[in-house]
Design a protein around this motif. Sequence first.
Motif, mmCIF file in Angstrom:
data_model
loop_
_atom_site.group_PDB
_atom_site.id
_atom_site.type_symbol
_atom_site.label_atom_id
_atom_site.label_comp_id
_atom_site.label_asym_id
_atom_site.label_seq_id
_atom_site.Cartn_x
_atom_site.Cartn_y
_atom_site.Cartn_z
ATOM 1 N N LEU A 135 27.816 4.740 -18.425
ATOM 2 C CA LEU A 135 27.695 5.527 -17.205
ATOM 3 C C LEU A 135 26.251 5.777 -16.811
ATOM 4 N N SER A 136 25.325 5.653 -17.722
ATOM 5 C CA SER A 136 23.931 5.938 -17.414
ATOM 6 C C SER A 136 23.051 4.764 -17.815
ATOM 7 N N ARG A 167 26.202 10.322 -24.197
ATOM 8 C CA ARG A 167 25.231 11.241 -24.806
ATOM 9 C C ARG A 167 24.576 12.114 -23.747
ATOM 10 N N ARG A 168 24.317 11.541 -22.586
ATOM 11 C CA ARG A 168 23.683 12.298 -21.501
ATOM 12 C C ARG A 168 24.583 13.458 -21.063
ATOM 13 N N ARG A 169 25.862 13.176 -20.899
ATOM 14 C CA ARG A 169 26.804 14.218 -20.489
ATOM 15 C C ARG A 169 26.927 15.287 -21.565
ATOM 16 N N GLU A 170 26.917 14.892 -22.839
ATOM 17 C CA GLU A 170 26.987 15.862 -23.936
ATOM 18 C C GLU A 170 25.757 16.767 -23.963
ATOM 19 N N ARG A 171 24.558 16.213 -23.739
ATOM 20 C CA ARG A 171 23.348 17.040 -23.694
ATOM 21 C C ARG A 171 23.424 18.042 -22.553
ATOM 22 N N LEU A 172 23.908 17.609 -21.402
ATOM 23 C CA LEU A 172 24.053 18.504 -20.258
ATOM 24 C C LEU A 172 25.041 19.623 -20.581
ATOM 25 N N ARG A 173 26.151 19.292 -21.201
ATOM 26 C CA ARG A 173 27.152 20.298 -21.565
ATOM 27 C C ARG A 173 26.564 21.319 -22.518
#
Length: 107
Positions: A20-21, A93-99
């Motif tokens: 996704l990124s 991983r990007r979405r997890e860091r944002l969460r």
Amino acid sequence: MSSIHTSARSDAPALRLAPLSQEPQTEQITDLSWRQADEDVFVATNRGEYAGFVSVEQNVHVVHDSHSRRIGSYPTLAAARQALVDATRPPSRRRERLRRRILERRR
């Protein structure tokens, strides 16, 4: 409970998902096998583990995850199957860091 194969072959190659990124990631593969349990119920497994099911109610295909939580309703079986694939995909991983950042701000 019969085990009639549907148009999606259980021996089909794994669906390769694009990240996704732009951030470097390891390639993720979701391998769902489908079986028709009844005229209006299709069951998915992921590497032998139960992954969810699609039931047909009138002209709508309703998707449920491995805990029988409703994911949504879709007009076609293909769209419903794709929704389950998307729901079983691990988060980026990007979405997890944002969460995590959002949760830390709430404290």
